[in-house]
Design a protein around this motif. Structure first.
Motif, PDB file in Angstrom:
ATOM      1  N   LEU A 504       0.843  -1.201   0.000  1.00 40.74           N
ATOM      2  CA  LEU A 504       0.000   0.000   0.000  1.00 40.74           C
ATOM      3  C   LEU A 504       0.873   1.244   0.000  1.00 40.74           C
ATOM      4  N   GLU A 541      -6.791  -3.532   0.918  1.00 40.85           N
ATOM      5  CA  GLU A 541      -5.974  -4.552   0.260  1.00 40.85           C
ATOM      6  C   GLU A 541      -5.109  -3.980  -0.845  1.00 40.85           C
ATOM      7  N   GLN A 542      -5.506  -2.875  -1.423  1.00 43.52           N
ATOM      8  CA  GLN A 542      -4.710  -2.252  -2.471  1.00 43.52           C
ATOM      9  C   GLN A 542      -5.066  -0.773  -2.557  1.00 43.52           C
TER      10      GLN A 542
END
Length: 862
Positions: A504, A541-542
């Protein structure tokens, strides 16, 4: 006789001219007057029709609500109010069936009028119209409409008396003007001597007409001679009298309308003759007919309520004597026994000597107002009773809530003590045993597991107690100067490693110049930001995570944004509820659901409000603003270091431990004895006082909850003894409430230490209060020479195997405390000192230091 008439008419040329001119003028004036009268008749009839329609529509508008409510008394009052119009012949209100529900003639009530328009399926027009217009009557009809639905009819009939009277007046005036024209024309052809007598005759004619009742008749002579001047003076006098007469007539009409509409009765009492005259309204006010009233003062006084007669009579006698004007409220008794309330006002008329001649006054009804006031007073008393009952209920509820809150506080205090006391022994002895190098590596590993589980349990207990303190309103803000940049840097280092490990993007953005040092609660701010950023890393998550700071006037706005899954709209408020978790949180299977609840309450305590904006699949933004004014440079705290003992040559230090729990006694005694302190133990407050008197310790650890005498009583007693003010006393407490600190300090304690006991904090408090000098673990390590691989320099990890160093680096980058502890446990056998040093860094969350040392060997090789 015919000859005499002919001689009279045509006896001379002057007479013939006069007769000719008179006949000509008469013919012209007759034609003119006939046309004028007809035009005036049509105009007046049209105006009378418009007036009838307007009156019918006005009555229909004002009676719609009363007709809908079926208030026939109110409708009859509306119809009675129309009697003030002198032309009114009749006025009625009818329902849709044609039944008369209100009529100016009460005898017509409940009769049916059949000549009304029928209402078909499509409805009828709601416009009023003229039913008939005859010589003596104009009949107008108007529908009564409410909410665009017809509910009845209004019918009004106006007479033509005024119209006929005006036409008669016009005709009369025309004849007068015609006669005047004939006479003037005759005078023009007559001799000049006749002119003077003719002008005087005009004045006499005007006077005769006025005497006959034509108040509008005037002489109206032009010129500058004496006759014209006399005529103008005569006309001015008539105009003045007419204006006064008109004003008197209007005043009389208004008084009559007011008395009828307002139900005001007028009376006139001849004081000399003792005669009392009433109008019709007065009889209505007293519930009698005219023939039932004797017309005397005593007859009137007998109608009054027995309890009011003497008071009213006294007031009238004072008015007759000139002390005041008669006017007051009283009660009258109707023939049926009912009681009415009246109000009187009067004016006394006196002669030149001041003796009363007459008394004129009015009466009006106060019954409805009195009834309304009585009902209002009753409602007020009822409302006051309800308020008293509700207040008592609220007070009982408040007392119940306060009792429950006190019970909850006592329960939390007891539970805190009962939970923290054994946990203090567990964690304390585990830490104490870790110091023993004689134990094998597997035992150290087990001790690490005990410590790890104990700290996790302590964190859960602290979360629950934090929520309990917040709900009880006992959480306070601890404001102080702190380094904002250092606080943000520490938070950034912790979060960046976790974010980068998940791939991230993490950024800290400043909008404007932030102050270096600010005044606020650093601990609560750190806890809130770590919680919000930790949640962002956990659920994203991203994409990206960012912390934006915007300075304001003595305040700073914080925004934590992410590109995570977002929060559903129906969850935006529930996420702040204790123990509530979204579907994403449940799927993760992490946390207790208390983090956001505690964070919002901490933000509120610090003077802000935590807000959230989110949309599914578009991330979330948590924001809040806090008052953080710029401050001076704060005092620097000593960094935590592990104490091994007192410096060589340090004077002996006597420590008294007053603790009723044997496990805690043994724990504290072991910690203090292992570092060179002289220790004695006391199981209750009374024993602590005795030991103090005999032994005179330098320092006392005082448990606040003990049998016989508790810590509060023992502290106060010691402070009262000789030497009691010199000894340092620090309270030991397992209380859930930090605000108990004020009560503890008030009894004479120098400071307090919460259970479970933090070893570093324990030594730091004694060192600060007694000015002690310690030997620290980092000093011992740096002073010792490496005798085997495990004794390598703490700043040198080259001796660690490459796989072990890589595993340690990866665990530190994930901020995975459990993984780091497992690796450290495995290092205890071969690298005990290095393992303990890394363990201390991990306890201080110095993961960046571990990562730096793990990377340095690779960089040195390059």
């Amino acid at each position: 006789m015919f000859k005499r008439l002919r001689n009279l008419l045509f006896g001379s040329l002057r007479r013939q001219l006069i007769i000719g001119v008179a006949l000509t003028i008469t013919a012209v004036m007759a034609l003119f007057m006939w046309g004028a009268i007809e035009r005036q008749r049509a105009l007046l009839l049209e105006r009378q029709s418009e007036y009838a329609v307007a009156l019918a529509q006005s009555v229909a508008t004002s009676s719609a609500g009363w007709l809908q409510a079926r208030d026939f008394y109110g409708l009859q009052e509306i119809i009675y109010a129309q009697r003030r119009y002198p032309e009114l012949v009749y006025a009625m209100i009818l329902d849709l069936r044609g039944r008369i529900v209100a009529h100016s003639d009460p005898a017509r009530l409940n009769q049916f009028v059949l000549d009304l328009p029928k209402i078909d399926a499509g409805g009828i027009s709601y416009t009023p119209y003229i039913v008939s217009r005859g010589k003596d009557l104009v009949d107008a009809l108007s529908p009564v409409v409410l909410s665009n639905h017809q509910i009845g009819w209004v019918r009004v009939g106006l007479g033509q008396q005024t119209l006929n009277a005006r036409l008669a007046g016009i005709t009369r005036d025309g004849l007068v003007f015609a006669a005047a024209a004939i006479l003037i024309g005759s005078v023009l052809v007559g001799i000049m001597g006749w002119r003077l007598t003719r002008r005087l005759y005009v004045i006499r004619q005007a006077s005769d007409a006025i005497q006959a009742g034509d108040s509008r008749r005037r002489a109206r002579l032009d010129g500058v001679d004496e006759a014209a001047g006399l005529a103008r003076a005569f006309d001015d006098m008539l105009d003045t009298l007419a204006a006064r007469d008109q004003a008197l007539r209007l005043a009389t009409e208004r008084l009559q309308v007011a008395t009828r509409a307002g139900i005001i009765g007028i009376w006139d009492w001849d004081v000399v003759k003792r005669e009392l005259i009433w109008d019709d309204v007065m009889c209505r006010l007293y519930g009698i007919r005219h023939d039932q009233f004797a017309g005397t003062y005593d007859a009137w006084l007998s109608r009054l309520h027995a309890e009011d007669r003497s008071r009213v009579d006294q007031n009238i006698q004072e008015a007759l004597r000139g002390e005041r004007e008669y006017g007051l409220e009283f009660r009258v008794v109707w023939p049926d026994g009912s009681i009415r309330y009246l109000k009187a006002a009067s004016q006394t008329i006196r002669d030149q000597s001041g003796q009363p001649l007459r008394m004129v006054g009015i009466n009006y009804d106060l019954t409805e107002r009195k009834q309304a006031e009585a009902e209002l007073e009753q409602h007020r008393h009822h409302l006051e009773q309800l308020v008293r009952e509700r207040t008592e209920q609220l007070e009982r509820a408040r007392d119940t809530a306060e009792s429950a809150n006190r019970a909850k506080s006592v329960f939390l205090s007891n539970m805190s003590h009962e939970l923290r006391t054994p946990l203090n022994a567990i964690l304390g002895f585990a830490q104490l045993m870790e110091r023993d190098q004689r134990l094998p590596a597997d035992v150290h590993h087990n001790l690490e597991t005990i410590n790890r589980a104990g700290r996790h349990l302590l964190a859960l207990i602290n979360d629950v107690l934090d929520i309990s303190r917040i709900e009880a309103g006992r959480t306070t803000v601890q404001n102080a100067e702190f380094d904002l940049n250092d606080t943000l840097t520490g938070i950034e280092e912790m979060i960046r490693l976790r974010a980068e490990h998940k791939g991230l993007s993490f950024s800290v953005e400043h909008s404007g110049q932030l102050p270096r040092y600010v005044y606020g609660d650093a601990n609560h701010l750190r806890q809130v930001l770590i919680n919000l950023l930790g949640n962002a890393v956990k659920y994203t998550e991203q994409g990206r995570i960012s912390l934006r700071l915007t300075p304001g006037a003595d305040s700073i706005r914080f925004e934590v944004s992410d590109s995570g899954p977002g929060i559903a709209t129906n969850d935006l408020e529930r996420i702040f509820q204790p123990f509530y978790q979204t579907e994403s949180g449940v799927a993760k299977g992490e946390g207790t659901g208390l983090g956001l609840t505690i964070s919002r309450e901490y933000v509120r305590l610090m003077g802000g409000e935590l807000h959230v904006q989110s949309e599914l699949q578009h991330g979330s933004v948590f924001s809040f603003s806090l008052p953080l004014p710029e401050a001076d440079v704060p005092l620097v705290e000593s960094r935590q270091r592990r104490v091994l003992g007192l410096e060589p040559g340090h004077p002996a230090v006597r420590i008294l431990v007053a603790e009723d729990n044997p496990d805690n006694q043994e724990l504290i005694a072991s910690l203090l004895a292992s570092t060179g302190f002289e220790v004695r133990l006391a199981g209750n407050g009374r024993r602590a006082i005795e030991i103090f008197q005999d032994w005179q310790p330098h320092f006392i650890w005082m448990d606040m909850r003990m049998p016989v005498l508790d810590g509060y009583q023992a502290t106060q007693a010691i402070r009262a003894l000789p030497g009691g003010n010199e000894v340092k006393i620090v309270a030991l407490t397992a209380s859930a409430f930090h605000e108990d600190r004020a009560a503890i300090l008030a009894v004479g304690c120098d400071d307090m230490l919460a259970k479970p006991i933090d070893e570093t904090r324990l030594y730091l408090l004694m060192g600060d209060l007694l000015g002690l000098r310690y030997r620290y673990a980092d000093q011992a390590v740096s002073a010792s020479a490496p005798s085997k691989p495990g004794n390598a320099s703490p700043a040198d990890l080259t001796t660690l195997p490459e796989p072990l160093r890589a595993e340690l680096q990866a665990a530190a980058e994930l901020l995975d405390t459990d993984a780091v502890r497992t690796i450290v446990d495995g290092m205890l056998a071969d690298y005990p000192q290095l393992a303990r040093l890394i363990g201390e860094w991990m306890s201080d969350y110095r993961f960046e230091k571990i990562i730096e040392l793990c990377r340095r060997p690779e960089e040195d090789q390059r």
